[in-house]
Design an enzyme around this catalytic site. Structure first.
Site, PDB file in Angstrom:
ATOM      1  N   VAL A  40      26.583  46.157  48.262  1.00  0.00           N
ATOM      2  CA  VAL A  40      26.766  46.063  49.709  1.00  0.00           C
ATOM      3  C   VAL A  40      27.721  47.173  50.149  1.00  0.00           C
ATOM      4  O   VAL A  40      28.221  47.953  49.335  1.00  0.00           O
ATOM      5  CB  VAL A  40      27.321  44.681  50.138  1.00  0.00           C
ATOM      6  CG1 VAL A  40      26.327  43.580  49.820  1.00  0.00           C
ATOM      7  CG2 VAL A  40      28.672  44.394  49.478  1.00  0.00           C
ATOM      8  N   ASP A  41      27.951  47.195  51.433  1.00  0.00           N
ATOM      9  CA  ASP A  41      28.748  48.213  52.115  1.00  0.00           C
ATOM     10  C   ASP A  41      30.053  48.555  51.398  1.00  0.00           C
ATOM     11  O   ASP A  41      30.801  47.674  50.991  1.00  0.00           O
ATOM     12  CB  ASP A  41      29.060  47.672  53.511  1.00  0.00           C
ATOM     13  CG  ASP A  41      29.746  48.665  54.419  1.00  0.00           C
ATOM     14  OD1 ASP A  41      29.971  49.805  53.992  1.00  0.00           O
ATOM     15  OD2 ASP A  41      30.053  48.287  55.558  1.00  0.00           O
ATOM     16  N   GLY A  42      30.327  49.849  51.297  1.00  0.00           N
ATOM     17  CA  GLY A  42      31.574  50.298  50.700  1.00  0.00           C
ATOM     18  C   GLY A  42      32.794  49.865  51.475  1.00  0.00           C
ATOM     19  O   GLY A  42      33.908  49.840  50.935  1.00  0.00           O
TER      20      GLY A  42
END
Length: 374
Positions: free
Chosen positions: A203-205
């Site tokens: 998922v998103d950094g």
């Protein structure tokens, strides 16, 4: 921050490591894109070279979320082994594709707001089969693996030890942009040195690092220790770094929106949006506070510049408002930011500071080139 080129600074520039860090923030990536376009234009002017690109001047370019996408755009090679996107191409990219990436599709309470299909499609079209090892300079793009519960950092310099990180750039870019509740997590697999399959569930950094400055510094430190090009640097410290950190803006109205009395009545749903914004803002502020303190303590405050708009209002604060009107507004925010003072104590504008930063980057590049020719 006042970037002054003294004789002692000039003498050591050739041995400095240059780092560019770009925050996450969805469509607000237009703000740092505006700054990057200005900086690249200054580098072209200083070196009298219209083909000059940011990747020619920075040893490490790190990004998370939309910042990871910008990182890929300015470091992924085209058929001529030059960045496939100049900085001036980034804003048109947002205008061309942002409305389709963030295309509303009804009410989604139990599934992601966007299906991510168009985002993946455009990433595959733009980045092709390029992998991490092909990046034109060292990169540091963050994501978070929800299966292992650990951050994943995609870099070039550590591929000999972790070849499974040599993923395709489009997989990396989708993963770092896959913000929970907005886009589905991303699964893909690579191979280890033994040929075994290695699975990623990402998922998103932003979950790991909204502001990837410290992450980028860590990668730069390892690069200086292991890359023969930096053999003259015995032990890298902050005095030997030039760090440019670009934010995507914070909400100036946020502090007025909530009180302890009001929040005491919230449940899970009411906390979701404020908690995400609080966490992002806190991470950004703390990173900047830490870095400013450390650079100043080492008498190296001239080596660090944080470019951030702390007065976003209205639609400009949103992660996913890709309407033409809002994107035009975000461009204006970036352009106006150049005219603002670096801080309350430093009335030099960001525009002037970036011009000086460009001169330092140019001088450092020339010194290193001259040293390599002997």
């Amino acid at each position: 921050m006042m970037l002054a080129t003294t004789s002692s600074t000039f003498a050591t520039l050739g041995e400095m490591v240059t780092v560019l860090s770009i925050d996450g923030g969805g469509i607000k990536g237009i703000i740092p894109a505006t700054i990057l376009e200005f900086l690249e234009g200054q580098l072209q002017e200083v070196d009298n070279n219209t083909d000059a690109r940011l990747a020619d001047y920075f040893d490490v370019i790190g990004g998370t979320g939309t910042g990871g996408l910008l990182t890929a755009m300015i470091t992924t090679p085209n058929e001529n082994n030059r960045p496939f996107a100049a900085a001036k191409d980034i804003i048109p990219f947002y205008f061309d594709h942002g409305p389709k990436i963030f295309e509303p599709s009804g009410f989604h309470l139990v599934e992601p707001k966007y299906d991510g299909k168009y985002l993946m499609q455009v990433l595959q079209e733009k980045l092709g089969e390029t992998r991490v090892h092909q990046a034109l300079t060292e990169v540091a793009i963050s994501s978070f693996d929800i299966k292992t519960n650990k951050p994943v950092i995609f870099t070039k310099s550590n591929l000999a030890k972790t070849p499974e990180l040599d993923a395709k750039m489009y997989d990396i870019c989708y993963s770092t942009a896959a913000a929970p509740t907005y886009f589905p997590p991303h699964y893909f697999a690579t191979n280890t040195s033994n040929g075994d399959q290695y699975d990623f569930n990402l998922v998103d950094g932003d979950v790991a690092a909204v502001d990837p400055s410290l992450l980028s510094i860590s990668v730069a430190t390892r690069l200086a220790q292991e890359d023969p090009a930096f053999a003259s640097i015995k032990s890298l410290n902050y005095k030997q770094m030039l760090l440019l950190s670009l934010g995507t803006g914070t909400n100036s109205e946020f502090a007025k929106n909530y009180t302890a009395e009001e929040a005491a009545k919230w449940g899970i749903l009411q906390w979701m949006s404020p908690l995400w914004e609080m966490r992002s803002a806190a991470s950004s502020y703390m990173n900047d506070y830490y870095l400013s303190t450390v650079f100043q303590a080492l008498d190296s405050q001239n080596n660090y510049l944080r470019v951030q708009e702390n007065a976003l209002t209205g639609t400009a604060t949103t992660f996913d408002d890709a309407s033409v009107a809002n994107m035009i507004l975000l461009v204006q925010v970036g352009e106006n930011l150049l005219k603002k003072s670096v801080s309350e104590d430093n009335h030099e504008t960001y525009e002037v500071a970036l011009k000086r930063f460009a001169k330092l980057l140019s001088d450092r590049k020339k010194l290193r080139a001259n040293k390599a020719s002997f």
